[in-house]
Design a protein around this motif. Structure first.
Motif, PDB file in Angstrom:
ATOM      1  N   GLN A 176      -9.453   4.301  -0.033  1.00 57.10           N
ATOM      2  CA  GLN A 176      -9.374   4.509  -1.483  1.00 57.10           C
ATOM      3  C   GLN A 176      -9.543   3.186  -2.225  1.00 57.10           C
ATOM      4  O   GLN A 176     -10.372   3.063  -3.103  1.00 57.10           O
ATOM      5  CB  GLN A 176      -8.031   5.139  -1.834  1.00 57.10           C
ATOM      6  N   TYR A 206       6.767   8.379   5.007  1.00 56.38           N
ATOM      7  CA  TYR A 206       7.105   6.971   5.258  1.00 56.38           C
ATOM      8  C   TYR A 206       8.596   6.832   5.567  1.00 56.38           C
ATOM      9  O   TYR A 206       9.415   7.521   4.951  1.00 56.38           O
ATOM     10  CB  TYR A 206       6.756   6.118   4.036  1.00 56.38           C
ATOM     11  N   HIS A 209     -10.813  14.313  -6.079  1.00 59.01           N
ATOM     12  CA  HIS A 209     -10.205  14.870  -7.292  1.00 59.01           C
ATOM     13  C   HIS A 209     -11.250  15.600  -8.109  1.00 59.01           C
ATOM     14  O   HIS A 209     -10.944  16.151  -9.158  1.00 59.01           O
ATOM     15  CB  HIS A 209      -9.631  13.734  -8.161  1.00 59.01           C
ATOM     16  N   GLU A 269      -2.748  17.635  -6.143  1.00 58.43           N
ATOM     17  CA  GLU A 269      -2.360  16.820  -7.301  1.00 58.43           C
ATOM     18  C   GLU A 269      -2.133  15.359  -6.912  1.00 58.43           C
ATOM     19  O   GLU A 269      -2.002  15.043  -5.731  1.00 58.43           O
ATOM     20  CB  GLU A 269      -1.070  17.399  -7.902  1.00 58.43           C
ATOM     21  N   ASN A 270      -2.009  14.495  -7.932  1.00 59.12           N
ATOM     22  CA  ASN A 270      -1.646  13.094  -7.692  1.00 59.12           C
ATOM     23  C   ASN A 270      -0.295  13.055  -6.982  1.00 59.12           C
ATOM     24  O   ASN A 270       0.618  13.788  -7.357  1.00 59.12           O
ATOM     25  CB  ASN A 270      -1.516  12.320  -9.008  1.00 59.12           C
ATOM     26  N   GLY A 271      -0.215  12.221  -5.958  1.00 57.06           N
ATOM     27  CA  GLY A 271       1.058  12.062  -5.248  1.00 57.06           C
ATOM     28  C   GLY A 271       1.380  13.195  -4.285  1.00 57.06           C
ATOM     29  O   GLY A 271       2.493  13.280  -3.760  1.00 57.06           O
ATOM     30  N   ALA A 272       0.388  14.083  -4.033  1.00 55.43           N
ATOM     31  CA  ALA A 272       0.645  15.244  -3.172  1.00 55.43           C
ATOM     32  C   ALA A 272       0.730  14.887  -1.690  1.00 55.43           C
ATOM     33  O   ALA A 272       1.197  15.683  -0.880  1.00 55.43           O
ATOM     34  CB  ALA A 272      -0.453  16.275  -3.382  1.00 55.43           C
ATOM     35  N   GLY A 273       0.253  13.701  -1.336  1.00 51.34           N
ATOM     36  CA  GLY A 273       0.313  13.283   0.063  1.00 51.34           C
ATOM     37  C   GLY A 273      -1.044  13.240   0.756  1.00 51.34           C
ATOM     38  O   GLY A 273      -1.125  13.102   1.978  1.00 51.34           O
ATOM     39  N   LYS A 274      -2.126  13.302  -0.019  1.00 48.57           N
ATOM     40  CA  LYS A 274      -3.467  13.351   0.575  1.00 48.57           C
ATOM     41  C   LYS A 274      -3.821  12.064   1.327  1.00 48.57           C
ATOM     42  O   LYS A 274      -4.283  12.101   2.465  1.00 48.57           O
ATOM     43  CB  LYS A 274      -4.527  13.621  -0.522  1.00 48.57           C
ATOM     44  N   SER A 275      -3.599  10.919   0.653  1.00 51.85           N
ATOM     45  CA  SER A 275      -3.935   9.644   1.312  1.00 51.85           C
ATOM     46  C   SER A 275      -3.031   9.408   2.523  1.00 51.85           C
ATOM     47  O   SER A 275      -3.478   8.861   3.543  1.00 51.85           O
ATOM     48  CB  SER A 275      -3.777   8.474   0.346  1.00 51.85           C
ATOM     49  N   GLU A 284     -11.410   9.402  -1.907  1.00 53.24           N
ATOM     50  CA  GLU A 284     -11.856   9.293  -3.303  1.00 53.24           C
ATOM     51  C   GLU A 284     -12.946   8.239  -3.487  1.00 53.24           C
ATOM     52  O   GLU A 284     -12.752   7.236  -4.181  1.00 53.24           O
ATOM     53  CB  GLU A 284     -10.668   8.986  -4.214  1.00 53.24           C
TER      54      GLU A 284
HETATM   55  N1  ATP Z   1       3.516   2.795   1.677  1.00 47.38           N
HETATM   56  C1  ATP Z   1       4.295   3.713   1.107  1.00 47.38           C
HETATM   57  N2  ATP Z   1       5.637   3.710   1.287  1.00 47.38           N
HETATM   58  C2  ATP Z   1       6.431   4.663   0.733  1.00 47.38           C
HETATM   59  N3  ATP Z   1       5.964   5.672  -0.050  1.00 47.38           N
HETATM   60  C3  ATP Z   1       4.642   5.721  -0.280  1.00 47.38           C
HETATM   61  C4  ATP Z   1       3.741   4.755   0.292  1.00 47.38           C
HETATM   62  N4  ATP Z   1       2.467   5.070  -0.103  1.00 47.38           N
HETATM   63  C5  ATP Z   1       2.586   6.183  -0.877  1.00 47.38           C
HETATM   64  N5  ATP Z   1       3.880   6.566  -0.979  1.00 47.38           N
HETATM   65  C6  ATP Z   1       4.392   7.747  -1.714  1.00 47.38           C
HETATM   66  O1  ATP Z   1       4.006   8.926  -1.013  1.00 47.38           O
HETATM   67  C7  ATP Z   1       3.673   9.969  -1.934  1.00 47.38           C
HETATM   68  C8  ATP Z   1       2.291  10.500  -1.610  1.00 47.38           C
HETATM   69  O2  ATP Z   1       1.339   9.449  -1.870  1.00 47.38           O
HETATM   70  P1  ATP Z   1      -0.210   9.606  -1.520  1.00 47.38           P
HETATM   71  O3  ATP Z   1      -0.864   8.314  -1.864  1.00 47.38           O
HETATM   72  O4  ATP Z   1      -0.365  10.127  -0.136  1.00 47.38           O
HETATM   73  O5  ATP Z   1      -0.634  10.754  -2.550  1.00 47.38           O
HETATM   74  P2  ATP Z   1      -2.084  11.239  -2.948  1.00 47.38           P
HETATM   75  O6  ATP Z   1      -2.074  12.742  -2.862  1.00 47.38           O
HETATM   76  O7  ATP Z   1      -3.131  10.559  -2.153  1.00 47.38           O
HETATM   77  O8  ATP Z   1      -2.128  10.782  -4.474  1.00 47.38           O
HETATM   78  P3  ATP Z   1      -3.365  10.364  -5.415  1.00 47.38           P
HETATM   79  O9  ATP Z   1      -4.187  11.599  -5.599  1.00 47.38           O
HETATM   80  O10 ATP Z   1      -2.683   9.953  -6.675  1.00 47.38           O
HETATM   81  O11 ATP Z   1      -4.121   9.260  -4.743  1.00 47.38           O
HETATM   82  C9  ATP Z   1       3.797   9.375  -3.333  1.00 47.38           C
HETATM   83  O12 ATP Z   1       5.034   9.772  -3.868  1.00 47.38           O
HETATM   84  C10 ATP Z   1       3.756   7.878  -3.098  1.00 47.38           C
HETATM   85  O13 ATP Z   1       4.524   7.184  -4.057  1.00 47.38           O
END
Ligand code: ATP
Length: 249
Positions: free
Chosen positions: A76, A13, A191, A37-43, A159
């Protein structure tokens, strides 16, 4: 045949990457689970694959004539609010909006497509019910029927079983597998490691960067798996991807 090709991709972002070094392809008929992991960047990767956000660098290419409107998406956090006062049928039909555009009515053919999607998801008897009065599992089936109206090629799920009870979760996974067996390509963020291993044909492990991409059977014995879910959940799987009884109840 490849339908999506990802080259040297970095996603994130406002110019800042959350995951880098992504290189993989999605082939027709694949069932790809994206784990990490959580916050890994998957979404974030999912949204980039769907062209909802731009890559920081690198490329996502749609191949073999795949068009953005041919992709069904189950996000999600559902875009349909849980208290939205619409009927099941209206929500399923709204999956056709990207095709019908601004036209204020649906054609007979579109209504038939929605009907078939509801039949497939076994929710035809809920057609006239208000969406907000359904159970969590029924809601997910409605959203799946909605996504199926948009696609017969690629279904993307982020998810999808969060908050569902074990029986409904299992039924939902079986439904997705059945759609995959019928030819629909699946990309799912998950997950749920045992189910990801049991049902997927390929695994992409992302933890800020790409740690593994390949066949699920190769992931089972990989170092990447030992490093990742070895610490999180000590379940063993056989070569069919089935969880072994490890004596822990
Ligand atoms: N709109 C946004 N603007 C800025 N940063 C963001 C935004 N959305 C998510 N992030 C950040 O990007 C990083 C990755 O987030 P993302 O949601 O892709 O992780 P994830 O792997 O899907 O996590 P989870 O398994 O917890 O859903 C996180 O640090 C999150 O805080």
């Amino acid at each position: 045949m490849s339908i999506i090709k990802v080259d040297n991709l970095a996603v994130g972002y406002e110019g800042k990457s959350v995951a880098t070094g992504l290189n993989f392809t999605v082939n027709e008929g694949d069932y790809l689970c994206i784990i990490g992991e959580n916050g890994a960047g998957k979404s974030t990767l999912m949204k980039t694959l769907l062209h909802l956000i731009k890559p920081i660098s690198g490329e996502v290419s749609y191949m073999d004539g795949l068009m953005p409107y041919e992709i069904g998406y189950l996000p999600q956090h559902t875009i349909v609010q849980k208290d939205f006062p619409a009927s099941v049928e209206e929500i399923v039909l709204s999956g056709l909006l990207s095709k019908s555009g601004l036209r204020p009515f649906y054609t007979k053919t579109e209504k038939k497509i929605a009907q078939r999607a509801m039949e497939k998801m076994d929710i035809l008897d809920l057609k006239k019910k208000c969406y907000r009065n359904l159970s969590g599992g029924q809601m997910q089936r409605v959203l799946l029927a909605r996504a199926l109206c948009a696609t017969s090629k690629l279904l993307v799920l982020d998810e999808p079983v969060t908050g569902l009870d074990p029986k409904v979760t299992e039924d939902f996974y079986k439904l997705i597998k059945q759609l995959n067996d019928e030819g629909l390509t699946i990309i799912m963020v998950s997950h749920d490691m045992p189910s990801a291993i049991r049902y997927s044909s390929k695994i992409l492990l992302v933890n800020q960067t790409q740690k593994f991409f390949g066949k699920t059977k190769d992931y089972i014995s990989s170092t990447a798996r030992k490093e990742f879910d070895g610490e999180l959940c000590a379940f063993e799987v056989d070569d069919q991807g089935k969880e072994k009884d490890n004596g822990i109840n």
